[in-house]
Design an enzyme around this catalytic site. Structure first.
Site, PDB file in Angstrom:
ATOM      1  N   SER A 168     -16.038  -0.781 -18.150  1.00 13.29           N
ATOM      2  CA  SER A 168     -16.385   0.669 -17.829  1.00 13.29           C
ATOM      3  C   SER A 168     -17.146   1.853 -18.274  1.00 13.29           C
ATOM      4  CB  SER A 168     -15.112   1.327 -17.443  1.00 13.29           C
ATOM      5  OG  SER A 168     -15.033   2.305 -16.571  1.00 13.29           O
TER       6      SER A 168
ATOM      7  N   ASP B 109     -13.684  -2.764  -6.558  1.00 11.25           N
ATOM      8  CA  ASP B 109     -13.802  -1.847  -7.574  1.00 11.25           C
ATOM      9  C   ASP B 109     -14.803  -1.134  -7.062  1.00 11.25           C
ATOM     10  OD1 ASP B 109     -14.475  -0.375  -9.604  1.00 11.25           O
ATOM     11  OD2 ASP B 109     -14.690  -1.882 -11.048  1.00 11.25           O
TER      12      ASP B 109
ATOM     13  N   HIS C  30     -10.867  -2.604 -10.904  1.00  7.71           N
ATOM     14  CA  HIS C  30     -10.986  -1.983 -12.125  1.00  7.71           C
ATOM     15  C   HIS C  30      -9.905  -2.169 -12.864  1.00  7.71           C
ATOM     16  CE1 HIS C  30     -14.357   0.004 -14.237  1.00  7.71           C
ATOM     17  NE2 HIS C  30     -13.248   0.742 -14.747  1.00  7.71           N
TER      18      HIS C  30
END
Length: 325
Positions: free
Chosen positions: A171, A266, A296
């Site tokens: 991320s 996601d 995610h």
């Protein structure tokens, strides 16, 4: 590496993820939502939730806390070393945790970091970079460079081979890892040989198919939260088109081989898809794997979700092969 692996999408959440969420809820653990909690409370919630994900039994690796010279004082690093490799100098994966630059820590990602070290056979150097909004871009980028330079200057003392370096993250951490790989192309910087990027936050852009389809939060992460994270990271002074902050906009030529792992459910999925397209245009060797049924942050779910466990094992194997560990 083959360019892209796209599994057929069902838009159906993995049953083990559903069971995991139900078990967490029964224990009063939930993913952090800084839009509904004071920031300090959201950070504490993130630590509690990931303590549940990590579980009580750590994977057996040797852990050492060290410090590098950072842009504003000491920069804390945690080294995870496979316990069965003796005194040999090992390759290193410099890793940056996710959390929108605002939440999470090396501790929240402890199980993932141990897995990567144990199954890749390399030292994992986890960087305790500064969080936003207390520190904003480009401070985190500068800390990433400081960690890389520490590896080159002092890594050998800690059993690291500074000639075999990979970078990785998930991320927001994938953003930092990619930005570091881009910066490492400059003359005089330590050479990066491979990059591992989980569901990266690569672009300040919310007008994508995945944001429109999944940004309402039905599978966790929301577009509103992503907008807020970017605001905290960039503040009012920085521009989102700076390629150090938004690496999707950078000149990608000359990057090392990259492995991109994305979650199909996601809102950030298309960041990885678009990066893969730009890598292909730039002639960069890469592989993209989009995991159906996963949300995610799946890389921190390995204790409870088999597909997440397999994905991280595959990632560790790629690190091993590319660093010849």
């Amino acid at each position: 590496m083959p360019d892209t692996i796209l599994r057929p999408t069902t838009e159906r959440l993995d049953r083990q993820v559903i069971a995991m969420n139900e078990a967490a809820a029964r224990l009063g653990a939930a993913p952090a939502d800084p839009l509904s909690l004071p920031l300090a409370d959201a950070r504490a919630a993130a630590e509690r939730y990931h303590a549940f994900l990590n579980g009580p039994v750590p994977l057996a690796v040797d852990v050492t806390e060290v410090a590098a010279a950072g842009p504003s004082g000491p920069l804390a690093l945690r080294l995870y070393r496979p316990a069965d490799h003796g005194a040999a100098r090992l390759p290193v994966l410099v890793y940056f945790h996710g959390g929108g630059f605002v939440v999470n820590s090396v501790d929240t990602h402890d199980r993932l970091l141990r897995m990567l070290a144990l199954h890749s056979g390399v030292v994992v150097c986890a960087v305790r970079y500064s969080l936003a909004p207390e520190r904003r871009f480009p401070h985190q980028h500068e800390e990433a460079l400081a960690a890389l330079r520490w590896i080159a200057a002092a890594g050998a003392v800690h059993g690291i081979d500074p000639g075999r370096i990979a970078v990785g993250g998930d991320s927001a951490g994938a953003n930092l890892a990619l930005g570091l790989a881009l910066a490492a192309r400059a003359p005089g910087e330590p050479r990066v040989s491979f990059g591992l990027l989980f569901y990266g936050m690569f672009a300040h852009d919310f007008d994508t198919v995945s944001h429109r389809r999944f940004g309402d939060g039905r599978y966790g992460l929301t577009t509103a939260r992503m907008r807020w994270y970017w605001q905290q990271y960039l503040g009012a002074a920085a521009t989102p088109d700076d390629p150090r902050a938004t690496p999707l906009l950078a000149d990608l030529r000359g990057l090392p081989p990259l492995l991109l792992l994305a979650a199909d459910l996601d809102c950030l999925r298309d960041d990885s898809l678009r990066l893969a397209e730009r890598l292909a245009e730039a002639g960069v060797s890469h592989r993209l794997a989009v995991h159906d049924g996963l949300p995610h942050s799946f890389a921190t779910m390995t204790r409870l979700v088999d597909q997440a466990h397999r994905a991280v094992l595959q990632a560790a194997d790629a690190v091993r092969r590319h660093l010849d560990a």
